[in-house]
Write a protein that holds these residues in place. Structure first.
Motif, short mmCIF file in Angstrom:
data_model
loop_
_atom_site.label_atom_id
_atom_site.label_comp_id
_atom_site.label_asym_id
_atom_site.label_seq_id
_atom_site.Cartn_x
_atom_site.Cartn_y
_atom_site.Cartn_z
N MET A 1 55.22 -20.71 13.22
CA MET A 1 54.70 -20.23 11.82
C MET A 1 55.45 -18.89 11.79
N THR A 2 55.87 -19.06 10.34
CA THR A 2 56.61 -17.71 9.97
C THR A 2 55.47 -16.88 9.05
N PRO A 3 55.83 -15.26 9.35
CA PRO A 3 54.83 -14.55 8.76
C PRO A 3 55.17 -14.35 7.43
N PHE A 4 53.71 -14.10 6.60
CA PHE A 4 53.89 -13.92 5.34
C PHE A 4 54.00 -12.53 5.14
N HIS A 5 54.30 -12.26 3.52
CA HIS A 5 54.45 -10.90 3.13
C HIS A 5 53.34 -10.82 2.10
N LEU A 6 52.83 -9.49 1.96
CA LEU A 6 51.72 -9.30 0.76
C LEU A 6 51.87 -7.87 0.53
N ALA A 7 52.08 -7.56 -0.70
CA ALA A 7 52.31 -6.35 -1.30
C ALA A 7 50.90 -5.94 -2.07
N PHE A 8 50.29 -4.77 -1.82
CA PHE A 8 49.01 -4.61 -2.18
C PHE A 8 48.71 -3.11 -2.81
N PRO A 9 47.97 -2.79 -3.71
CA PRO A 9 47.71 -1.38 -4.16
C PRO A 9 46.81 -0.63 -3.49
N VAL A 10 47.11 0.80 -3.14
CA VAL A 10 46.30 1.57 -2.60
C VAL A 10 46.28 2.82 -3.18
N ARG A 11 45.11 3.65 -3.33
CA ARG A 11 44.90 4.66 -3.85
C ARG A 11 45.83 6.11 -3.10
N ASP A 12 45.85 6.25 -1.97
CA ASP A 12 46.46 7.03 -1.12
C ASP A 12 46.97 6.61 0.22
N ILE A 13 48.27 6.79 0.28
CA ILE A 13 49.00 6.56 1.33
C ILE A 13 48.72 6.97 2.80
N GLU A 14 48.36 8.21 2.80
CA GLU A 14 48.14 8.51 4.05
C GLU A 14 46.52 8.09 4.75
N GLU A 15 45.74 8.03 3.96
CA GLU A 15 44.49 7.34 4.43
C GLU A 15 44.49 6.00 4.69
N THR A 16 45.58 5.28 3.93
CA THR A 16 45.75 3.88 4.20
C THR A 16 46.36 3.58 5.39
N GLN A 17 47.65 4.66 5.92
CA GLN A 17 48.24 4.47 7.26
C GLN A 17 47.19 4.87 8.27
N SER A 18 46.35 5.53 7.96
CA SER A 18 45.36 5.89 9.10
C SER A 18 44.36 4.74 9.32
N PHE A 19 43.82 4.28 8.20
CA PHE A 19 43.00 2.93 8.39
C PHE A 19 43.90 1.76 9.11
N TYR A 20 44.83 1.31 8.51
CA TYR A 20 45.79 -0.01 9.06
C TYR A 20 46.09 0.44 10.67
N ARG A 21 46.61 1.60 10.82
CA ARG A 21 46.93 2.04 12.18
C ARG A 21 46.07 2.33 13.28
N ASP A 22 45.01 2.94 13.02
CA ASP A 22 43.89 3.58 13.76
C ASP A 22 42.87 2.45 13.77
N VAL A 23 42.33 2.00 12.68
CA VAL A 23 41.33 1.02 12.66
C VAL A 23 41.66 -0.42 13.16
N LEU A 24 42.63 -1.04 12.39
CA LEU A 24 42.85 -2.31 12.43
C LEU A 24 44.05 -2.55 13.69
N GLY A 25 44.83 -1.34 14.07
CA GLY A 25 45.68 -1.30 15.22
C GLY A 25 46.99 -1.90 14.60
N CYS A 26 47.41 -1.75 13.43
CA CYS A 26 48.78 -2.25 12.79
C CYS A 26 49.90 -1.27 13.52
N SER A 27 50.94 -1.73 13.75
CA SER A 27 52.08 -0.80 13.67
C SER A 27 52.83 -0.49 12.37
N ILE A 28 53.19 0.52 12.38
CA ILE A 28 53.91 0.97 10.84
C ILE A 28 55.33 0.58 10.89
N GLY A 29 55.91 0.01 9.81
CA GLY A 29 57.21 -0.15 9.84
C GLY A 29 57.80 0.66 8.89
#
Length: 138
Positions: A1-29
């Motif tokens: 299966m190939t990866p999908f791409h999704l662009a989505f709106p957020v109110r604050d880049i820094e809090e979003t980075q913290s959530f997706y990196r620290d809570v969900l375990g995502c690496s940042i590209g």
């Protein structure tokens, strides 16, 4: 299966980075001042700073539960889903929409699911399957 791409709106880049990196375990590209890419279980998620795009949540009915519309998420192998469930349950800062539960128990398409919101209010659903061939079972 190939990866999908999704662009989505957020109110604050820094809090979003913290959530997706620290809570969900995502690496940042790649990133810039107004957007950042995340690796969410092999899929490319692009958060774009759009504080004006916040909308009140709507919901639909699925099996008697109100689920947020729109929402996005990932289908996981059951072991990965359980690890995520346990990691989220151990935190006291998770905005739960629907706590972990099992749907279609003993039926085709049996799946575990949970819903949370990110700091911008985006709803995410994570599904877990013991058998990925059952994802589209009816």
């Amino acid at each position: 299966m190939t990866p999908f791409h999704l662009a989505f709106p957020v109110r604050d880049i820094e809090e979003t980075q913290s959530f997706y990196r620290d809570v969900l375990g995502c690496s940042i590209g790649r990133s810039a001042e107004t957007w950042v890419d995340f690796d969410l279980y092999g899929h490319q998620m692009s958060a774009h700073h759009r504080p004006e795009s916040a909308q009140p949540p709507a919901s639909g009915q699925v099996d008697g539960h109100a689920v947020p519309i729109p929402h996005f998420g990932v289908v996981l192998q059951m072991d990965d889903w359980k690890a995520l469930r346990d990691r989220l349950a151990a935190r006291d800062d998770i905005d739960w929409v629907m706590k972990p539960n099992l749907r279609f128990e003993g039926q085709p398409g049996e799946q575990a699911t949970l819903f949370i919101r990110d700091p911008s209010g985006n709803a995410l659903e994570f599904k877990g399957f013991a058998d990925l061939s059952q994802v589209f079972a009816s």
